[in-house]
Design a protein around this motif. Structure first.
Motif, PDB file in Angstrom:
ATOM      1  N   GLY A  76       0.821  -1.203   0.000  1.00 18.70           N
ATOM      2  CA  GLY A  76       0.000   0.000   0.000  1.00 18.70           C
ATOM      3  C   GLY A  76       0.854   1.251   0.000  1.00 18.70           C
ATOM      4  O   GLY A  76       0.530   2.237  -0.675  1.00 18.70           O
ATOM      5  N   ASN A  77       1.945   1.224   0.746  1.00 18.35           N
ATOM      6  CA  ASN A  77       2.851   2.381   0.776  1.00 18.35           C
ATOM      7  C   ASN A  77       3.489   2.630  -0.586  1.00 18.35           C
ATOM      8  O   ASN A  77       3.721   3.775  -0.967  1.00 18.35           O
ATOM      9  CB  ASN A  77       3.935   2.205   1.835  1.00 18.35           C
ATOM     10  N   ASP A  78       3.758   1.557  -1.332  1.00 18.96           N
ATOM     11  CA  ASP A  78       4.304   1.718  -2.680  1.00 18.96           C
ATOM     12  C   ASP A  78       3.308   2.438  -3.587  1.00 18.96           C
ATOM     13  O   ASP A  78       3.691   3.291  -4.395  1.00 18.96           O
ATOM     14  CB  ASP A  78       4.655   0.358  -3.292  1.00 18.96           C
ATOM     15  N   ASP A  90      -3.673  15.139  -4.352  1.00 16.78           N
ATOM     16  CA  ASP A  90      -5.012  15.384  -3.800  1.00 16.78           C
ATOM     17  C   ASP A  90      -5.634  14.109  -3.206  1.00 16.78           C
ATOM     18  O   ASP A  90      -6.554  14.201  -2.402  1.00 16.78           O
ATOM     19  CB  ASP A  90      -5.950  15.937  -4.875  1.00 16.78           C
ATOM     20  N   TYR A  91      -5.155  12.957  -3.588  1.00  7.49           N
ATOM     21  CA  TYR A  91      -5.728  11.692  -3.121  1.00  7.49           C
ATOM     22  C   TYR A  91      -4.955  11.066  -1.969  1.00  7.49           C
ATOM     23  O   TYR A  91      -5.398  10.085  -1.381  1.00  7.49           O
ATOM     24  CB  TYR A  91      -5.787  10.688  -4.281  1.00  7.49           C
ATOM     25  N   LEU A  95      -6.111   8.159   0.876  1.00  6.81           N
ATOM     26  CA  LEU A  95      -5.517   6.823   0.771  1.00  6.81           C
ATOM     27  C   LEU A  95      -4.746   6.436   2.026  1.00  6.81           C
ATOM     28  O   LEU A  95      -4.774   5.267   2.433  1.00  6.81           O
ATOM     29  CB  LEU A  95      -4.604   6.750  -0.451  1.00  6.81           C
ATOM     30  N   GLN A  96      -4.082   7.385   2.641  1.00  7.04           N
ATOM     31  CA  GLN A  96      -3.352   7.085   3.867  1.00  7.04           C
ATOM     32  C   GLN A  96      -4.304   6.708   4.999  1.00  7.04           C
ATOM     33  O   GLN A  96      -4.036   5.777   5.751  1.00  7.04           O
ATOM     34  CB  GLN A  96      -2.457   8.268   4.254  1.00  7.04           C
ATOM     35  N   VAL A  97      -5.430   7.425   5.097  1.00  2.00           N
ATOM     36  CA  VAL A  97      -6.441   7.082   6.098  1.00  2.00           C
ATOM     37  C   VAL A  97      -7.004   5.690   5.810  1.00  2.00           C
ATOM     38  O   VAL A  97      -7.138   4.864   6.709  1.00  2.00           O
ATOM     39  CB  VAL A  97      -7.567   8.146   6.144  1.00  2.00           C
ATOM     40  N   ARG A 102      -7.436  -0.051   7.133  1.00  2.00           N
ATOM     41  CA  ARG A 102      -7.335  -1.442   6.651  1.00  2.00           C
ATOM     42  C   ARG A 102      -6.334  -2.227   7.487  1.00  2.00           C
ATOM     43  O   ARG A 102      -6.582  -3.369   7.852  1.00  2.00           O
ATOM     44  CB  ARG A 102      -6.940  -1.455   5.183  1.00  2.00           C
ATOM     45  N   ARG A 103      -5.216  -1.617   7.777  1.00  2.00           N
ATOM     46  CA  ARG A 103      -4.201  -2.308   8.585  1.00  2.00           C
ATOM     47  C   ARG A 103      -4.720  -2.613   9.986  1.00  2.00           C
ATOM     48  O   ARG A 103      -4.475  -3.696  10.510  1.00  2.00           O
ATOM     49  CB  ARG A 103      -2.932  -1.465   8.659  1.00  2.00           C
TER      50      ARG A 103
END
Length: 120
Positions: A76-78, A90-91, A95-97, A102-103
């Protein structure tokens, strides 16, 4: 990565197997519209091509990063790093939230390996 987009005036000859299912695209589009709105097949087809291309674009960038780092698994970090590198800032917060939620959810769930062992 080679783009699947056609040059202006050329027809796109897509491989339907590489596209996301149109039913999924249609459902997502309808959720973003008022209940009485309709979506033409041409619009669904256009979005289908666009989202497929977008996913390939982001994944290709992530794959390039993996090759440089001699890794094989995209995380996900990639994806977030690739989107940042490609200018989709802007996204990133959203996505980080999502990734953090999810984690946390996966931490509480039994792993698939554990479930397989429990079934045996």
């Amino acid at each position: 990565r080679e783009s699947m987009a056609a040059a202006p005036g050329q027809a796109v000859t897509s491989n339907p197997d590489r596209l996301l299912p149109i039913a999924n695209i249609s459902r997502i589009m309808k959720q973003a519209l008022p209940a009485n709105a309709k979506v033409a097949k041409e619009a669904k087809d256009c979005i289908q091509e666009c989202v497929t291309e977008f996913i390939g674009f982001i994944t290709s960038e992530a794959s390039d990063r993996l090759a440089k780092d001699d890794r094989k698994t995209i995380t996900g970090n990639d994806i977030i790093d690739s989107m940042r590198a490609l200018g989709f800032n802007d996204y990133l917060a959203f996505l980080q939230v999502f990734l953090e939620k999810r984690r946390r959810a996966l931490k509480g769930a039994p792993s698939s390996k554990r479930r397989k062992k429990e079934k045996s």
